[in-house]
Design a protein around this motif. Sequence first.
Motif, PDB file in Angstrom:
ATOM      1  N   VAL A 194       1.023  -1.209  -0.020  1.00 36.90           N
ATOM      2  CA  VAL A 194       0.048   0.119   0.032  1.00 36.90           C
ATOM      3  C   VAL A 194       0.904   1.106   0.174  1.00 36.90           C
ATOM      4  CG1 VAL A 194      -1.852   1.402   1.188  1.00 36.90           C
ATOM      5  CG2 VAL A 194      -1.867  -1.323   1.291  1.00 36.90           C
ATOM      6  N   PHE A 195       0.334   2.279  -0.834  1.00 41.53           N
ATOM      7  CA  PHE A 195       1.077   3.643  -0.674  1.00 41.53           C
ATOM      8  C   PHE A 195       0.489   4.658  -0.146  1.00 41.53           C
ATOM      9  CE2 PHE A 195       2.929   1.371  -4.305  1.00 41.53           C
ATOM     10  CZ  PHE A 195       4.318   1.412  -3.873  1.00 41.53           C
ATOM     11  N   GLY A 196       1.177   5.034   0.905  1.00 37.07           N
ATOM     12  CA  GLY A 196       0.502   6.365   1.558  1.00 37.07           C
ATOM     13  C   GLY A 196       0.987   7.778   0.939  1.00 37.07           C
ATOM     14  N   PRO A 197       0.949   8.955   1.580  1.00 42.03           N
ATOM     15  CA  PRO A 197       1.141  10.041   0.900  1.00 42.03           C
ATOM     16  C   PRO A 197       2.827  10.617   1.047  1.00 42.03           C
ATOM     17  CG  PRO A 197       0.176  10.348   3.085  1.00 42.03           C
ATOM     18  CD  PRO A 197       0.160   9.019   2.928  1.00 42.03           C
ATOM     19  N   GLY A 198       3.273  11.371   0.450  1.00 42.62           N
ATOM     20  CA  GLY A 198       4.606  11.970   0.529  1.00 42.62           C
ATOM     21  C   GLY A 198       4.734  13.327  -0.428  1.00 42.62           C
ATOM     22  N   GLN A 199       5.983  13.861  -0.043  1.00 43.98           N
ATOM     23  CA  GLN A 199       5.909  15.185  -1.083  1.00 43.98           C
ATOM     24  C   GLN A 199       7.444  15.205  -1.454  1.00 43.98           C
ATOM     25  OE1 GLN A 199       5.728  18.971   1.331  1.00 43.98           O
ATOM     26  NE2 GLN A 199       5.992  20.037  -0.577  1.00 43.98           N
ATOM     27  N   SER A 200       7.810  15.393  -2.596  1.00 43.23           N
ATOM     28  CA  SER A 200       9.021  15.289  -3.018  1.00 43.23           C
ATOM     29  C   SER A 200       9.592  16.884  -3.172  1.00 43.23           C
ATOM     30  CB  SER A 200       8.803  14.739  -4.502  1.00 43.23           C
ATOM     31  OG  SER A 200      10.182  15.116  -5.210  1.00 43.23           O
ATOM     32  N   PHE A 201      11.113  16.722  -2.777  1.00 37.41           N
ATOM     33  CA  PHE A 201      11.767  18.063  -2.887  1.00 37.41           C
ATOM     34  C   PHE A 201      11.796  18.728  -4.331  1.00 37.41           C
ATOM     35  CE2 PHE A 201      14.906  15.306  -4.679  1.00 37.41           C
ATOM     36  CZ  PHE A 201      15.564  16.332  -5.708  1.00 37.41           C
ATOM     37  N   LEU A 202      11.209  17.927  -5.213  1.00 28.02           N
ATOM     38  CA  LEU A 202      11.131  18.661  -6.561  1.00 28.02           C
ATOM     39  C   LEU A 202      10.131  19.663  -6.563  1.00 28.02           C
ATOM     40  CD1 LEU A 202      11.335  15.261  -8.713  1.00 28.02           C
ATOM     41  CD2 LEU A 202      13.031  16.920  -8.380  1.00 28.02           C
ATOM     42  N   ASP A 203       8.991  19.479  -5.845  1.00 31.20           N
ATOM     43  CA  ASP A 203       8.192  20.768  -5.693  1.00 31.20           C
ATOM     44  C   ASP A 203       8.737  21.905  -5.533  1.00 31.20           C
ATOM     45  OD1 ASP A 203       6.240  18.726  -6.209  1.00 31.20           O
ATOM     46  OD2 ASP A 203       5.617  18.508  -4.217  1.00 31.20           O
ATOM     47  N   ASP A 204       9.629  21.920  -4.373  1.00 32.18           N
ATOM     48  CA  ASP A 204      10.480  23.125  -3.959  1.00 32.18           C
ATOM     49  C   ASP A 204      11.340  23.584  -4.792  1.00 32.18           C
ATOM     50  OD1 ASP A 204       8.981  23.635  -1.274  1.00 32.18           O
ATOM     51  OD2 ASP A 204      10.208  21.840  -0.551  1.00 32.18           O
ATOM     52  N   LEU A 205      12.173  22.561  -5.503  1.00 30.77           N
ATOM     53  CA  LEU A 205      13.264  22.980  -6.566  1.00 30.77           C
ATOM     54  C   LEU A 205      12.646  23.500  -7.656  1.00 30.77           C
ATOM     55  CD1 LEU A 205      16.040  22.462  -7.325  1.00 30.77           C
ATOM     56  CD2 LEU A 205      15.470  20.359  -8.448  1.00 30.77           C
ATOM     57  N   PHE A 206      11.613  23.108  -8.236  1.00 28.29           N
ATOM     58  CA  PHE A 206      11.090  23.912  -9.380  1.00 28.29           C
ATOM     59  C   PHE A 206      10.479  25.366  -8.955  1.00 28.29           C
ATOM     60  CE2 PHE A 206       9.739  19.585 -11.018  1.00 28.29           C
ATOM     61  CZ  PHE A 206      10.952  19.260 -11.819  1.00 28.29           C
ATOM     62  N   LEU A 207      10.220  25.426  -7.796  1.00 33.26           N
ATOM     63  CA  LEU A 207       9.883  26.782  -7.561  1.00 33.26           C
ATOM     64  C   LEU A 207      11.122  27.836  -7.398  1.00 33.26           C
ATOM     65  CD1 LEU A 207       7.272  26.259  -4.558  1.00 33.26           C
ATOM     66  CD2 LEU A 207       6.855  27.526  -6.979  1.00 33.26           C
ATOM     67  N   ARG A 208      12.364  27.124  -6.876  1.00 30.74           N
ATOM     68  CA  ARG A 208      13.533  27.916  -6.635  1.00 30.74           C
ATOM     69  C   ARG A 208      14.027  28.359  -7.812  1.00 30.74           C
ATOM     70  NH1 ARG A 208      11.211  26.869  -2.631  1.00 30.74           N
ATOM     71  NH2 ARG A 208      12.004  26.322  -0.556  1.00 30.74           N
ATOM     72  N   ILE A 209      14.065  27.481  -8.874  1.00 32.10           N
ATOM     73  CA  ILE A 209      14.833  27.356 -10.209  1.00 32.10           C
ATOM     74  C   ILE A 209      13.848  28.213 -11.384  1.00 32.10           C
ATOM     75  CG2 ILE A 209      16.557  25.612  -9.754  1.00 32.10           C
ATOM     76  CD1 ILE A 209      14.926  23.831 -11.666  1.00 32.10           C
ATOM     77  N   ASP A 210      12.602  28.360 -10.804  1.00 33.78           N
ATOM     78  CA  ASP A 210      11.465  28.995 -11.725  1.00 33.78           C
ATOM     79  C   ASP A 210      11.472  28.334 -13.095  1.00 33.78           C
ATOM     80  OD1 ASP A 210       9.797  30.952 -12.591  1.00 33.78           O
ATOM     81  OD2 ASP A 210      11.270  32.165 -13.466  1.00 33.78           O
ATOM     82  N   VAL A 211      11.000  27.021 -12.899  1.00 30.46           N
ATOM     83  CA  VAL A 211      10.867  26.068 -13.834  1.00 30.46           C
ATOM     84  C   VAL A 211       9.533  25.523 -13.935  1.00 30.46           C
ATOM     85  CG1 VAL A 211      11.466  23.944 -14.965  1.00 30.46           C
ATOM     86  CG2 VAL A 211      13.360  25.791 -14.393  1.00 30.46           C
ATOM     87  N   ASP A 212       8.608  25.446 -14.936  1.00 28.17           N
ATOM     88  CA  ASP A 212       7.552  24.702 -14.960  1.00 28.17           C
ATOM     89  C   ASP A 212       7.838  23.511 -15.712  1.00 28.17           C
ATOM     90  OD1 ASP A 212       4.977  23.615 -15.689  1.00 28.17           O
ATOM     91  OD2 ASP A 212       4.023  25.457 -16.313  1.00 28.17           O
ATOM     92  N   PRO A 213       7.535  22.402 -14.978  1.00 28.87           N
ATOM     93  CA  PRO A 213       8.051  21.144 -15.737  1.00 28.87           C
ATOM     94  C   PRO A 213       7.317  20.679 -16.973  1.00 28.87           C
ATOM     95  CG  PRO A 213       7.551  20.818 -13.307  1.00 28.87           C
ATOM     96  CD  PRO A 213       7.014  22.156 -13.783  1.00 28.87           C
ATOM     97  N   VAL A 214       6.247  21.550 -17.368  1.00 31.78           N
ATOM     98  CA  VAL A 214       5.749  21.106 -18.547  1.00 31.78           C
ATOM     99  C   VAL A 214       6.438  21.610 -19.813  1.00 31.78           C
ATOM    100  CG1 VAL A 214       4.274  23.331 -18.926  1.00 31.78           C
ATOM    101  CG2 VAL A 214       3.457  21.313 -19.788  1.00 31.78           C
ATOM    102  N   GLU A 215       7.527  22.566 -19.492  1.00 28.55           N
ATOM    103  CA  GLU A 215       8.377  22.947 -20.517  1.00 28.55           C
ATOM    104  C   GLU A 215       9.415  21.766 -21.179  1.00 28.55           C
ATOM    105  OE1 GLU A 215      10.746  26.099 -18.934  1.00 28.55           O
ATOM    106  OE2 GLU A 215       8.984  27.432 -18.295  1.00 28.55           O
ATOM    107  N   GLY A 216       9.270  20.588 -20.325  1.00 30.39           N
ATOM    108  CA  GLY A 216      10.282  19.561 -20.631  1.00 30.39           C
ATOM    109  C   GLY A 216      11.252  19.514 -19.462  1.00 30.39           C
ATOM    110  N   VAL A 217      11.240  18.417 -18.815  1.00 25.52           N
ATOM    111  CA  VAL A 217      12.391  18.096 -17.698  1.00 25.52           C
ATOM    112  C   VAL A 217      12.840  16.891 -18.026  1.00 25.52           C
ATOM    113  CG1 VAL A 217      12.828  18.180 -15.191  1.00 25.52           C
ATOM    114  CG2 VAL A 217      11.455  19.898 -16.268  1.00 25.52           C
TER     115      VAL A 217
END
Length: 497
Positions: free
Chosen positions: A115-138
């Motif tokens: 079973v999988f429960g919740p979690g939050q990746s540091f990638l959320d914060d990273l994309f905010l810091r480097i001002d990158v929208d993942p939809v641009e291609g990552v």
Amino acid sequence: MGRLTVIGLGAGALDALPLGAYRRLLASNAVYLRTDRHPVVDDLRREGVLFQSFDAIYDQADDFDEVYTKIVEELVAATAERGEVLYAVPGHPAVAEKTVRLLRERIPSAGHELVFGPGQSFLDDLFLRIDVDPVEGVLLLDATDLAARQLNPRLHTVLLQMYNPMIANEVKITLAEVYGDAYEILLAQSVGVAGQERMQRIPVYQLDRLETIDHLTTLYVPPSMDAHLLRRQFHELRAIVARLRGPDGCPWDQEQTHLSLCRYAIEEAYEVAHAIEQDDPDALVDELGDLLLQVALHAEIGAEDGLFTMDDIIGHLNEKLIRRHPHVFTEQTTLTSDEVISNWQAIKAEERRKKGTEHVTWMDRVSRALPPFAQAIKLQARAAEAGFDFTDAVQIYAKVDEEVRELSEARGMDEREDEFGDILFSLLNLARFYEIDPESALKRANLKFRARFDHMEQAAGEKNLEIRGLSLDLLEKLWQNAKENMRNEGNTLTDSE
């Protein structure tokens, strides 16, 4: 049947830990952490969470694969023993977690529920810091197993799991291969951890010189618009050729067909061979590029006709290489070169049998696609295997004389061409008898003729004469002088340009 629940500990701050994960940690009597080297762990201790970690395995194992395998086996055993087990990993369970990938297969096969429960990746914060929208291609890549072929300079690239300077050194070498030593990258450390987060821009060559690299280090490689860098990519070649063939492209390229390009593939292959013989790396790069252009053009024409694409060409080649090298890719056995060739021929024969194109006649083993000289030599050798061959050179000389006489008696172009071909075929038999490479022999003759004629032209120039327009008698005299002078000078023939 037991149940293993996997949750994520988030990027590092307790207030960023999902509420559902926090409640499970407080309620569970069997909490296992992949590692306690995580910023939120001290907060969990203060909250009264009791747990076991697998950090000791990291110190005992020889490599990461062994670490992850042992962790999974211990979790399987704990689930069987305790029934309900909670396994917490850094960040999010689905991001850069090799143990989770292994558990997806191992837990169900052991008869337990995963079973999988919740979690939050540091990638959320990273994309905010480097001002990158993942939809641009990552591109999200594993720094511990990075290869140059994975990189695409047009995309944002994030390298995870760069745990130590040793991994950083390997990453540096790979990045330099694609981007160059001076390309600017961003080192991100402890992203999402208040008071510890650090961002540092550095050139690629400095990457392994930093002593601060640790398990919370991530690398961001920004996309490049540098034309020189982008034009080193294979997909750029495909795009350029497509444009050349497109509506607003080059008229010459647009007019080409598979048939019209045929002679250029042969010419470029000879240019490649010449560059190799000259031991000229710069020329070899240039000529290999010209040969690759021929492949790209044929692939584009095939795609336009709806027959095949470059991907089909590459896929077919890769499958054939793997299929014909079982000693490397499947059986992992050691063979000699002779055994490899024998194995290769046997595999080819089986492929032909399955296609219904197996050899029927004795001469079918000689490819009709070979160049005329090479095909003639192989046909003669194949005939010799059947016992149909000359016994000595005298017989071959007699055959040559016979064919020369028949040429002199021939009437009409077709008959002359036929008899001239017989002369060449007989001379190639002589070359085979003396173990002479006819291509090399003719090349030496070309070199010799070129050198002597250049000598004639130089001698004429010294007398203020133009080589063109001289009488045949004077030209013959210059030719004989050139032969004599070059013989006396002991000139070595070279094919440099």
